[in-house]
Scaffold this active site. Sequence first.
Site, PDB file in Angstrom:
ATOM      1  CE  LYS A  49      -1.157   1.304   4.003  1.00 46.52           C
ATOM      2  NZ  LYS A  49      -1.897   1.794   5.178  1.00 46.52           N
ATOM      3  CE1 TYR A 181      -4.910   1.291   7.783  1.00 48.53           C
ATOM      4  CE2 TYR A 181      -6.940   0.116   9.050  1.00 48.53           C
ATOM      5  CZ  TYR A 181      -5.905   0.417   7.900  1.00 48.53           C
ATOM      6  OH  TYR A 181      -5.118  -1.251   8.419  1.00 48.53           O
ATOM      7  CD  GLU A 185      -4.116   4.105   4.714  1.00 48.55           C
ATOM      8  OE1 GLU A 185      -3.893   3.575   5.625  1.00 48.55           O
ATOM      9  OE2 GLU A 185      -4.242   2.704   4.065  1.00 48.55           O
ATOM     10  CG  HIS A 440      11.367  28.756  11.060  1.00 45.96           C
ATOM     11  ND1 HIS A 440      10.645  29.120  11.204  1.00 45.96           N
ATOM     12  CD2 HIS A 440      11.949  29.886  10.141  1.00 45.96           C
ATOM     13  CE1 HIS A 440       9.810  29.746  10.030  1.00 45.96           C
ATOM     14  NE2 HIS A 440      11.122  30.345   9.788  1.00 45.96           N
TER      15      HIS A 440
HETATM   16  P1  FAD Z   1      -1.306 -11.035   9.352  1.00 51.05           P
HETATM   17  O1  FAD Z   1      -0.082 -10.784   8.885  1.00 51.05           O
HETATM   18  O2  FAD Z   1      -2.415 -11.154   8.661  1.00 51.05           O
HETATM   19  O3  FAD Z   1      -0.773 -13.181   9.197  1.00 51.05           O
HETATM   20  C1  FAD Z   1      -1.154 -14.230   8.819  1.00 51.05           C
HETATM   21  C2  FAD Z   1      -0.149 -15.680   8.486  1.00 51.05           C
HETATM   22  O4  FAD Z   1      -1.592 -16.051   9.066  1.00 51.05           O
HETATM   23  C3  FAD Z   1      -1.029 -14.874   7.057  1.00 51.05           C
HETATM   24  O5  FAD Z   1      -0.053 -15.077   5.767  1.00 51.05           O
HETATM   25  C4  FAD Z   1      -1.963 -15.903   6.583  1.00 51.05           C
HETATM   26  O6  FAD Z   1      -0.881 -16.650   5.164  1.00 51.05           O
HETATM   27  C5  FAD Z   1      -1.100 -17.100   7.741  1.00 51.05           C
HETATM   28  N1  FAD Z   1      -2.255 -18.297   8.294  1.00 51.05           N
HETATM   29  C6  FAD Z   1      -3.919 -17.865   8.048  1.00 51.05           C
HETATM   30  N2  FAD Z   1      -4.578 -19.267   8.226  1.00 51.05           N
HETATM   31  C7  FAD Z   1      -4.160 -19.663   8.564  1.00 51.05           C
HETATM   32  C8  FAD Z   1      -3.686 -21.516   8.465  1.00 51.05           C
HETATM   33  N3  FAD Z   1      -4.316 -22.575   9.224  1.00 51.05           N
HETATM   34  N4  FAD Z   1      -2.271 -22.364   8.412  1.00 51.05           N
HETATM   35  C9  FAD Z   1      -1.270 -21.316   7.728  1.00 51.05           C
HETATM   36  N5  FAD Z   1      -1.705 -20.110   7.491  1.00 51.05           N
HETATM   37  C10 FAD Z   1      -2.535 -19.379   7.719  1.00 51.05           C
HETATM   38  N6  FAD Z   1      -1.131  -1.926  10.001  1.00 51.05           N
HETATM   39  C11 FAD Z   1      -0.604  -0.539  10.036  1.00 51.05           C
HETATM   40  O7  FAD Z   1       0.472  -0.854  10.836  1.00 51.05           O
HETATM   41  N7  FAD Z   1      -0.094  -0.114   9.509  1.00 51.05           N
HETATM   42  C12 FAD Z   1      -0.550  -0.043   8.396  1.00 51.05           C
HETATM   43  O8  FAD Z   1      -0.749   1.432   7.135  1.00 51.05           O
HETATM   44  C13 FAD Z   1      -1.363  -0.828   6.906  1.00 51.05           C
HETATM   45  N8  FAD Z   1      -2.028  -0.610   6.199  1.00 51.05           N
HETATM   46  C14 FAD Z   1      -2.750  -2.042   6.110  1.00 51.05           C
HETATM   47  C15 FAD Z   1      -3.634  -2.301   4.981  1.00 51.05           C
HETATM   48  C16 FAD Z   1      -4.426  -3.642   4.446  1.00 51.05           C
HETATM   49  C17 FAD Z   1      -5.083  -3.116   3.076  1.00 51.05           C
HETATM   50  C18 FAD Z   1      -4.381  -4.184   5.263  1.00 51.05           C
HETATM   51  C19 FAD Z   1      -5.609  -5.401   4.889  1.00 51.05           C
HETATM   52  C20 FAD Z   1      -3.784  -4.221   6.379  1.00 51.05           C
HETATM   53  C21 FAD Z   1      -3.524  -2.800   6.925  1.00 51.05           C
HETATM   54  N9  FAD Z   1      -3.067  -2.742   8.078  1.00 51.05           N
HETATM   55  C22 FAD Z   1      -1.596  -1.984   8.379  1.00 51.05           C
HETATM   56  C23 FAD Z   1      -2.957  -4.032   9.266  1.00 51.05           C
HETATM   57  C24 FAD Z   1      -1.836  -4.835   9.233  1.00 51.05           C
HETATM   58  O9  FAD Z   1      -1.707  -5.752   8.060  1.00 51.05           O
HETATM   59  C25 FAD Z   1      -2.052  -6.269  10.071  1.00 51.05           C
HETATM   60  O10 FAD Z   1      -2.892  -5.414  11.607  1.00 51.05           O
HETATM   61  C26 FAD Z   1      -0.979  -6.920  10.057  1.00 51.05           C
HETATM   62  O11 FAD Z   1      -0.597  -7.826   9.031  1.00 51.05           O
HETATM   63  C27 FAD Z   1      -1.495  -8.434  11.445  1.00 51.05           C
HETATM   64  O12 FAD Z   1      -0.579  -9.122  11.964  1.00 51.05           O
HETATM   65  P2  FAD Z   1      -0.942 -10.869  12.155  1.00 51.05           P
HETATM   66  O13 FAD Z   1       0.016 -11.307  12.337  1.00 51.05           O
HETATM   67  O14 FAD Z   1      -1.955 -10.915  12.970  1.00 51.05           O
HETATM   68  O15 FAD Z   1      -1.772 -11.483  10.772  1.00 51.05           O
END
Ligand code: FAD
Length: 459
Positions: A49, A181, A185, A440
């Site tokens: 993004k 957001y 964006e 400044h």
């Molecule tokens: P994720 O990063 O979603 O990772 C989860 C992983 O688990 C994935 O790789 C998935 O493939 C895997 N998975 C799921 N189920 C299984 C399964 N059963 N077996 C094996 N693998 C599996 N946050 C910010 O801080 N700043 C930003 O600017 C921002 N912009 C964003 C823009 C967009 C369009 C989106 C959608 C999100 C944005 N976010 C942003 C949010 C941020 O991406 C998430 O908060 C963050 O990635 C969460 O991390 P996570 O580890 O919880 O999950």
Amino acid sequence: MEDFDFVVLGGGSGGVRAARMAASFGAKVALIESGRLGGTCVNVGCVPKKLMVYGASFAERFHEARGFGWSFDTTPRFDWASLVDAREKEIRRLNGIYEKLLVDAGVTVIEGFGAFEESRTLRVTRADGSTSRVRGEHVLIATGGRSRMPPIPGAELGVDSDGFFALRTLPRRVVIAGGGYIGVELASVFRALGSEVHVVHRNPELLNAFDHDVRRFFAEQLELHGVTLHLGRTIERLDRDGTSVVATLDDGTKLAADLQLAAVGRVPNTAKLGLAAVGIDTSPDGAVQVDDTFQTSQPNVYALGDCIGRVQLTPVALAEGMTLARRLFGGQPDASVDYDLVPTAVFATPEVATVGLTEEAAWRRGERVKVFRSTFRPMKHTLSGQPYRMMMKLVVCETSDRVLGVHVVGPDAGEIVQGFAVALRVGATKAQLDATIGIHPTAAEELVTMRTPVPSMHV
Ligand code: FAD
């Protein structure tokens, strides 16, 4: 079946950080990932993004440059597919870095889709259909979130943010459902590149959780950039009409577009994990229920990141992953995450960033507050010819003089607010901001030179 000290389900921000940290503390760790390493943030979120935002921002720069004496022999031309190819190359590089970090840390990376067989045993199904089983002394669910598609007729004719990243051409007309957001964006990216853009948002104002002055000012500036807003409206259905898809709004308005994009929220990605069968409780929207230590309803099974539905931001998932690894394997059983003062930014045009309390939240918390607010024309726009303005706002506790909230709308808001987040974390007072000498000429100096309070919403 192979046994590990720690099995992590999901290789996104939270899972990778927890796995790496646990391995660095000496644990035997496996990480299961069904897609590309790095998760949402790296593949279809923050990183791609921001690269699209950078790419789109040149359009305005070229325009502004004329006010500073530049002229161009030819009109700059933009090629969407070239930007997408460059972006994907960078993401593949990051996927490789993630893999190397994990492997170097000694983590066993297992490709495939994991689901629970027993509370600490997971069955992994690979792309070729083969399966294997792993068992963890401790198991972490870090499966992130996915877009919620609106339950309307024709919803399948639209795309979500993943579909945005898959586009091979720039659509000429775009309708975006959702003024959170992600919606604004992506609206800004399309608009900067010349698309006609409509944002349909069900609430009367965009960016629901933000400060009321931010919401109002941001919407004005977004409209000034040429985005058409349909506030207090919902899309009732999508219909195909030739090469267009037409959105019908609840007031009967019809918006034909080349792309209908839904950004109406995200839900935890937990539906296919078999959680209920092994006694792991979830909320009605699928968020894994955890206590303050990220423990689920099953002993030694934990969850964090977007799948617990708390704060859906990468740095928060990272902090949660790091904290859990420290608690379980780092000899720090009291490690915890402080969810206060999490700064956040919206990389729209204009950019928005905020840390601490909104004016409304401060009043709700029973604080008496003083408000300092300034709107001004950034110096660059004196010559650029652009009409855009910037806003800065401080919410200050009247009794303690502590700065409770900092809100910025305009260029580099995220870069500015990150520094002020440190100040708020160490308890900065308004008097200390006043005693700070500005740089400044910058826009940020305004935050240390605002002297006169403006009436607060409750006065
Ligand atoms: P994720 O990063 O979603 O990772 C989860 C992983 O688990 C994935 O790789 C998935 O493939 C895997 N998975 C799921 N189920 C299984 C399964 N059963 N077996 C094996 N693998 C599996 N946050 C910010 O801080 N700043 C930003 O600017 C921002 N912009 C964003 C823009 C967009 C369009 C989106 C959608 C999100 C944005 N976010 C942003 C949010 C941020 O991406 C998430 O908060 C963050 O990635 C969460 O991390 P996570 O580890 O919880 O999950």
